[in-house]
Each structure stands twice: as C-alpha cells, then as structure tokens.
Write a protein that holds these residues in place. Structure first.
Motif, PDB file in Angstrom:
ATOM      1  N   ASP A  85      -9.966 -14.814 -17.944  1.00 53.00           N
ATOM      2  CA  ASP A  85     -10.596 -13.486 -17.901  1.00 53.00           C
ATOM      3  C   ASP A  85     -11.027 -13.183 -16.471  1.00 53.00           C
ATOM      4  O   ASP A  85     -11.721 -13.999 -15.840  1.00 53.00           O
ATOM      5  CB  ASP A  85     -11.815 -13.439 -18.821  1.00 53.00           C
ATOM      6  CG  ASP A  85     -11.464 -13.836 -20.255  1.00 53.00           C
ATOM      7  OD1 ASP A  85     -10.286 -13.701 -20.637  1.00 53.00           O
ATOM      8  OD2 ASP A  85     -12.372 -14.296 -20.980  1.00 53.00           O
ATOM      9  N   ASN A  86     -10.637 -12.028 -15.972  1.00 55.69           N
ATOM     10  CA  ASN A  86     -10.934 -11.652 -14.591  1.00 55.69           C
ATOM     11  C   ASN A  86     -11.591 -10.281 -14.515  1.00 55.69           C
ATOM     12  O   ASN A  86     -11.392  -9.433 -15.389  1.00 55.69           O
ATOM     13  CB  ASN A  86      -9.647 -11.610 -13.749  1.00 55.69           C
ATOM     14  CG  ASN A  86      -8.919 -12.934 -13.733  1.00 55.69           C
ATOM     15  OD1 ASN A  86      -9.533 -13.995 -13.688  1.00 55.69           O
ATOM     16  ND2 ASN A  86      -7.591 -12.885 -13.757  1.00 55.69           N
ATOM     17  N   LEU A  87     -12.339 -10.076 -13.455  1.00 52.89           N
ATOM     18  CA  LEU A  87     -12.821  -8.753 -13.073  1.00 52.89           C
ATOM     19  C   LEU A  87     -12.215  -8.443 -11.716  1.00 52.89           C
ATOM     20  O   LEU A  87     -12.463  -9.148 -10.743  1.00 52.89           O
ATOM     21  CB  LEU A  87     -14.348  -8.715 -12.989  1.00 52.89           C
ATOM     22  CG  LEU A  87     -14.956  -7.413 -12.435  1.00 52.89           C
ATOM     23  CD1 LEU A  87     -14.602  -6.223 -13.320  1.00 52.89           C
ATOM     24  CD2 LEU A  87     -16.474  -7.536 -12.285  1.00 52.89           C
ATOM     25  N   VAL A  88     -11.408  -7.390 -11.657  1.00 57.83           N
ATOM     26  CA  VAL A  88     -10.707  -7.064 -10.420  1.00 57.83           C
ATOM     27  C   VAL A  88     -11.003  -5.623 -10.012  1.00 57.83           C
ATOM     28  O   VAL A  88     -11.429  -4.795 -10.824  1.00 57.83           O
ATOM     29  CB  VAL A  88      -9.183  -7.266 -10.559  1.00 57.83           C
ATOM     30  CG1 VAL A  88      -8.869  -8.714 -10.863  1.00 57.83           C
ATOM     31  CG2 VAL A  88      -8.604  -6.354 -11.635  1.00 57.83           C
ATOM     32  N   PHE A  89     -10.737  -5.336  -8.738  1.00 58.83           N
ATOM     33  CA  PHE A  89     -10.960  -4.009  -8.166  1.00 58.83           C
ATOM     34  C   PHE A  89      -9.642  -3.504  -7.574  1.00 58.83           C
ATOM     35  O   PHE A  89      -9.307  -3.811  -6.435  1.00 58.83           O
ATOM     36  CB  PHE A  89     -12.065  -4.069  -7.112  1.00 58.83           C
ATOM     37  CG  PHE A  89     -13.368  -4.585  -7.653  1.00 58.83           C
ATOM     38  CD1 PHE A  89     -14.293  -3.725  -8.215  1.00 58.83           C
ATOM     39  CD2 PHE A  89     -13.655  -5.951  -7.628  1.00 58.83           C
ATOM     40  CE1 PHE A  89     -15.488  -4.204  -8.730  1.00 58.83           C
ATOM     41  CE2 PHE A  89     -14.850  -6.440  -8.145  1.00 58.83           C
ATOM     42  CZ  PHE A  89     -15.768  -5.566  -8.697  1.00 58.83           C
ATOM     43  N   PRO A  90      -8.882  -2.753  -8.371  1.00 55.41           N
ATOM     44  CA  PRO A  90      -7.561  -2.291  -7.915  1.00 55.41           C
ATOM     45  C   PRO A  90      -7.666  -1.127  -6.933  1.00 55.41           C
ATOM     46  O   PRO A  90      -8.584  -0.310  -6.997  1.00 55.41           O
ATOM     47  CB  PRO A  90      -6.869  -1.849  -9.201  1.00 55.41           C
ATOM     48  CG  PRO A  90      -7.778  -2.278 -10.329  1.00 55.41           C
ATOM     49  CD  PRO A  90      -9.137  -2.373  -9.755  1.00 55.41           C
ATOM     50  N   VAL A  91      -6.678  -1.048  -6.057  1.00 54.79           N
ATOM     51  CA  VAL A  91      -6.507   0.082  -5.141  1.00 54.79           C
ATOM     52  C   VAL A  91      -5.031   0.443  -5.130  1.00 54.79           C
ATOM     53  O   VAL A  91      -4.187  -0.414  -4.863  1.00 54.79           O
ATOM     54  CB  VAL A  91      -6.970  -0.256  -3.708  1.00 54.79           C
ATOM     55  CG1 VAL A  91      -6.727   0.944  -2.789  1.00 54.79           C
ATOM     56  CG2 VAL A  91      -8.426  -0.645  -3.677  1.00 54.79           C
ATOM     57  N   HIS A  92      -4.711   1.692  -5.445  1.00 54.15           N
ATOM     58  CA  HIS A  92      -3.325   2.140  -5.452  1.00 54.15           C
ATOM     59  C   HIS A  92      -3.190   3.453  -4.677  1.00 54.15           C
ATOM     60  O   HIS A  92      -4.078   4.304  -4.726  1.00 54.15           O
ATOM     61  CB  HIS A  92      -2.816   2.369  -6.879  1.00 54.15           C
ATOM     62  CG  HIS A  92      -2.681   1.133  -7.689  1.00 54.15           C
ATOM     63  ND1 HIS A  92      -3.637   0.723  -8.586  1.00 54.15           N
ATOM     64  CD2 HIS A  92      -1.700   0.202  -7.735  1.00 54.15           C
ATOM     65  CE1 HIS A  92      -3.257  -0.414  -9.166  1.00 54.15           C
ATOM     66  NE2 HIS A  92      -2.086  -0.750  -8.665  1.00 54.15           N
ATOM     67  N   PHE A  93      -2.082   3.569  -3.970  1.00 49.96           N
ATOM     68  CA  PHE A  93      -1.681   4.855  -3.408  1.00 49.96           C
ATOM     69  C   PHE A  93      -0.727   5.492  -4.420  1.00 49.96           C
ATOM     70  O   PHE A  93       0.294   4.901  -4.772  1.00 49.96           O
ATOM     71  CB  PHE A  93      -0.998   4.669  -2.057  1.00 49.96           C
ATOM     72  CG  PHE A  93      -1.930   4.237  -0.970  1.00 49.96           C
ATOM     73  CD1 PHE A  93      -2.667   5.163  -0.257  1.00 49.96           C
ATOM     74  CD2 PHE A  93      -2.078   2.894  -0.672  1.00 49.96           C
ATOM     75  CE1 PHE A  93      -3.539   4.761   0.745  1.00 49.96           C
ATOM     76  CE2 PHE A  93      -2.946   2.479   0.322  1.00 49.96           C
ATOM     77  CZ  PHE A  93      -3.685   3.413   1.038  1.00 49.96           C
ATOM     78  N   GLU A  94      -1.074   6.676  -4.891  1.00 51.58           N
ATOM     79  CA  GLU A  94      -0.279   7.354  -5.904  1.00 51.58           C
ATOM     80  C   GLU A  94       0.382   8.581  -5.305  1.00 51.58           C
ATOM     81  O   GLU A  94      -0.270   9.403  -4.661  1.00 51.58           O
ATOM     82  CB  GLU A  94      -1.169   7.762  -7.084  1.00 51.58           C
ATOM     83  CG  GLU A  94      -0.399   8.372  -8.248  1.00 51.58           C
ATOM     84  CD  GLU A  94      -1.308   8.733  -9.405  1.00 51.58           C
ATOM     85  OE1 GLU A  94      -1.665   7.822 -10.175  1.00 51.58           O
ATOM     86  OE2 GLU A  94      -1.679   9.929  -9.525  1.00 51.58           O
ATOM     87  N   VAL A  95       1.697   8.707  -5.521  1.00 55.25           N
ATOM     88  CA  VAL A  95       2.439   9.855  -5.008  1.00 55.25           C
ATOM     89  C   VAL A  95       3.147  10.548  -6.167  1.00 55.25           C
ATOM     90  O   VAL A  95       3.456   9.928  -7.188  1.00 55.25           O
ATOM     91  CB  VAL A  95       3.470   9.429  -3.938  1.00 55.25           C
ATOM     92  CG1 VAL A  95       2.783   8.840  -2.734  1.00 55.25           C
ATOM     93  CG2 VAL A  95       4.466   8.429  -4.517  1.00 55.25           C
ATOM     94  N   GLY A  96       3.388  11.827  -5.989  1.00 52.36           N
ATOM     95  CA  GLY A  96       4.073  12.581  -7.030  1.00 52.36           C
ATOM     96  C   GLY A  96       3.670  14.034  -7.001  1.00 52.36           C
ATOM     97  O   GLY A  96       2.633  14.402  -6.431  1.00 52.36           O
ATOM     98  N   PRO A  97       4.471  14.903  -7.596  1.00 56.05           N
ATOM     99  CA  PRO A  97       4.177  16.338  -7.611  1.00 56.05           C
ATOM    100  C   PRO A  97       3.020  16.663  -8.541  1.00 56.05           C
ATOM    101  O   PRO A  97       2.630  15.856  -9.390  1.00 56.05           O
ATOM    102  CB  PRO A  97       5.483  16.960  -8.109  1.00 56.05           C
ATOM    103  CG  PRO A  97       6.089  15.884  -8.967  1.00 56.05           C
ATOM    104  CD  PRO A  97       5.731  14.585  -8.315  1.00 56.05           C
ATOM    105  N   SER A  98       2.494  17.844  -8.388  1.00 56.09           N
ATOM    106  CA  SER A  98       1.415  18.324  -9.257  1.00 56.09           C
ATOM    107  C   SER A  98       1.483  19.844  -9.319  1.00 56.09           C
ATOM    108  O   SER A  98       2.172  20.487  -8.540  1.00 56.09           O
ATOM    109  CB  SER A  98       0.053  17.858  -8.749  1.00 56.09           C
ATOM    110  OG  SER A  98      -0.176  18.337  -7.440  1.00 56.09           O
ATOM    111  N   ARG A  99       0.732  20.394 -10.252  1.00 53.56           N
ATOM    112  CA  ARG A  99       0.705  21.840 -10.436  1.00 53.56           C
ATOM    113  C   ARG A  99      -0.692  22.355 -10.103  1.00 53.56           C
ATOM    114  O   ARG A  99      -1.693  21.811 -10.564  1.00 53.56           O
ATOM    115  CB  ARG A  99       1.066  22.179 -11.884  1.00 53.56           C
ATOM    116  CG  ARG A  99       1.089  23.660 -12.191  1.00 53.56           C
ATOM    117  CD  ARG A  99       1.766  23.890 -13.548  1.00 53.56           C
ATOM    118  NE  ARG A  99       1.108  23.128 -14.598  1.00 53.56           N
ATOM    119  CZ  ARG A  99       0.138  23.605 -15.366  1.00 53.56           C
ATOM    120  NH1 ARG A  99      -0.308  24.837 -15.177  1.00 53.56           N
ATOM    121  NH2 ARG A  99      -0.395  22.862 -16.314  1.00 53.56           N
ATOM    122  N   LYS A 100      -0.750  23.395  -9.302  1.00 54.88           N
ATOM    123  CA  LYS A 100      -2.044  23.956  -8.911  1.00 54.88           C
ATOM    124  C   LYS A 100      -2.466  25.015  -9.919  1.00 54.88           C
ATOM    125  O   LYS A 100      -1.724  25.950 -10.212  1.00 54.88           O
ATOM    126  CB  LYS A 100      -1.964  24.565  -7.514  1.00 54.88           C
ATOM    127  CG  LYS A 100      -3.325  24.984  -6.956  1.00 54.88           C
ATOM    128  CD  LYS A 100      -3.199  25.462  -5.524  1.00 54.88           C
ATOM    129  CE  LYS A 100      -4.570  25.802  -4.946  1.00 54.88           C
ATOM    130  NZ  LYS A 100      -4.474  26.279  -3.540  1.00 54.88           N
TER     131      LYS A 100
END
Length: 349
Positions: A235-250
């Motif tokens: 069992d672990n406690l972790v702190f993830p960091v991700h760069f997320e890319v992709g289109p979106s709608r305004k």
C-alpha cells in the motif's frame, strides 16, 4: 538520484504554481465586463430617449398634442431615462466596488440557491451553490481519480513471459484527488495535473509460492502445504504529476467562461513519488483438515520511498492507464524487481 532530484523539482514547481497562477487576478476580466455593461446601459437609455422623442414629435406633427404638451412629454421622458441610467449604473458600480474591495472573490452573494444539473455541458454531474460569486475564469479545477487493472513484476534480465505471478489474479487499484491547472491564459491545450493517490499493488505468486523474509533478502519459496490463496500487497501514498495535452471546447457565458474536455481526446505523461504505507501477505490453506487464514504484516524489506513514471491516453473521462515503479520492490535483493500496472483510469469531474 538525478531522477529523484528532477522529480522533486517538478513537484515543488507544481505545488507553488497554482499559488502563482492564482495571483494573476481573474477579477480584472469581471471588472472589464461590468464596465462594458455600464456603457451599454447608458447607450440603451439614450437610444430609448431618442425613440421617445421621435414618437412625441410624430404626435405633434399629426396634431394629436400641442407644442406645449410635446415639450412637457419630452422633459418627462428625459427625466425617466436619466433616473433609469442612475439606478442601473449604480448597480453596476456597486458590483465593481465589491470586486475591487474583495480581490480574492471571498464574499457572499445574494443568491443562496443550489443548482443541480446532470449531463451538463461542463460535466456529467454538476452541483453548485451560489452563495459565492462565480469566477469569471477558473484556471484550476479538481476531481476524483479512480484506476484499476492488472498488476505484475518486471524482473531484471527477464520478460513478463517469465513472470512468477498470476496475470489475471494480480491486480492494482488507485483512488485519489487531482487538481488540473491550465498553463496558458488564453489556451487550454496544455494542462498540469497533480494531486495525491492511495495505491494498492497486489501480487499473486504461482506454483504454490509465497514471500519469505530471510533477514538478508525477501524471496519466493514453496509453501509446505497446499495453498488455496497466496496474495502479497503493498500500500502506497503517492503524489502524481502529469502534463496533459489535448483539445477542448470553450464555453462562454455572460459573466464567465470555461474550457470543457468532455468528448475530447487527451494524453497525459509524467510521474509520481511517495512513500509506502504498509506491506502485508495473506495465505489460505488447510492443515490437518482445518482451514487456516494467515495474515502477515511487516516490512518484508520493501522500499519505503516510491517513485516512477506513468501515463494515460483516452477520451473524455476514461483512459488507458499505465504506471511503472522505477524503485525496486525490495531493498537488498540481488536481482531487482519492479512493479508495473496496466488498466483503466476514470477522471470523475
């Protein structure tokens, strides 16, 4: 060690980034919108007065009213429009003053209602309370993260085909909370995702084996009885960091705008670091006709510090998810083994 230093720098940057981004006030946009609305009100009332005067002049030309009556009506119309401007502008000026006096947006709103919408344009389930003024631009949002799937071990010098663990029986689960911050002010193609997660990595050895802590190392050995179940879990406690890319709608509204990634492709890459919460092993077997359930807790010489790389790729809130521990599972084993997981990830906005 260099990898740990790089990741620590990433984590530090991400922790302080939201604070720095928050300092870039979004209230400026709200004030600009209100000032524009203020001028619109003045123009509306002036145009309305112009129409009133034209209507009065037409009545005068048709002989319906006298010139004296026309002048009186024009004066009354001007007074009405002037009062309208004064009252309507006062509301706008009060709102501007309220925002400028409370730059953090921390003030109560008159509307204390609760809005609940399902399958809205911004989220699947949206529950909002209007006791606080809606921010014109929200660059940081948060949501629940849940992932599950298959778990296994990559042993140094071997492939997954040589694994000593059940492919379908070894599983992982992850439950956490993530924040997502838009990097650029006027674009949402790049986001930073960060947070914390509880991770459970389970392994089920094959061939009636179980883990044994010999003192110098932890190794798989054949159990003396017939095992009905052998499961090893970290069992672990972790702190993830991700760069997320992709289109979106305004999505633009009168007093706010948002970016939505629903029904859009996304790709995330990054890593995580954290620490071990506990290690346990569960054994089920029969001895002398008696069913025995044995639960063992201990360190099993597993590493206390956890770090690795991870990534996901998917559509809307569902993604294919993979994570790989760069730290060996056990501290002193001569042959290093590392945990690897593959499954589904759900980002519940």
């Amino acid at each position: 060690m260099r990898l740990i230093t790089i990741y620590a720098a990433m984590v530090a940057w991400v922790i302080f980034a939201p604070t720095l981004l928050a300092q870039e006030t979004t209230n400026t946009n709200s004030v600009e919108v209100l000032k524009s609305a203020r001028q619109d009100i003045i123009n509306e009332e002036k145009n309305a007065l112009k129409r009133d005067v034209e209507a009065i002049n037409k009545q005068l030309e048709e002989g319906i009213i006298t010139e004296e009556e026309a002048e009186k009506k024009k004066l009354e119309a001007a007074e009405v429009r002037a009062l309208n401007i004064e009252n309507r502008v006062a509301i706008i000026d009060n709102k501007i003053a309220l925002i400028e006096r409370n730059p953090d947006g921390n003030y109560a709103d008159d509307d204390d209602s609760i809005n609940i919408s399902i399958f809205s344009e911004e989220s699947v389930l949206d529950i909002t309370t209007n006791h606080r003024r809606r921010k014109y631009d929200r660059r940081t949002t948060s949501h629940l993260v849940f992932a599950f799937g298959l778990n296994n071990v990559i042993t140094e010098g071997e492939s997954l085909d040589d694994s000593e663990f059940k492919v379908g029986g070894s599983r992982f689960a992850e439950l956490g909370w993530a924040w997502r911050t838009r990097v650029f002010k006027n674009s949402n193609w790049l986001r930073i995702k960060y947070g914390f997660s509880f991770v459970w990595n389970g392994l089920k050895p094959i061939d009636n084996q179980y883990y044994v802590d010999t003192g110098d190392q932890t190794e798989l050995q054949v159990f003396p009885e017939n095992l009905n179940k052998s499961k090893f879990r970290i069992d672990n406690l972790v702190f993830p960091v991700h760069f997320e890319v992709g289109p979106s709608r305004k999505i633009e509204r009168e007093d706010y705008f948002r970016y939505s990634t629903r029904r859009k492709f996304k790709f995330g890459f990054g890593g995580y670091a954290g620490f071990k919460l506990g290690t346990r092993q569960k054994l089920k077997y029969e001895m002398n006709g008696e069913k025995i359930k044995e639960k063992q807790k201990g360190s099993f010489n597993t590493n206390n510090f956890i770090y690795g790389i991870s990534g996901y790729m998917g559509w809307s809130g569902i993604s294919l998810y993979c994570k790989y521990d760069l730290n060996p599972i056990f501290k002193d084993n001569p042959v290093e083994q590392r945990n690897i997981s593959l499954g589904l990830r759900l980002d519940v906005d």
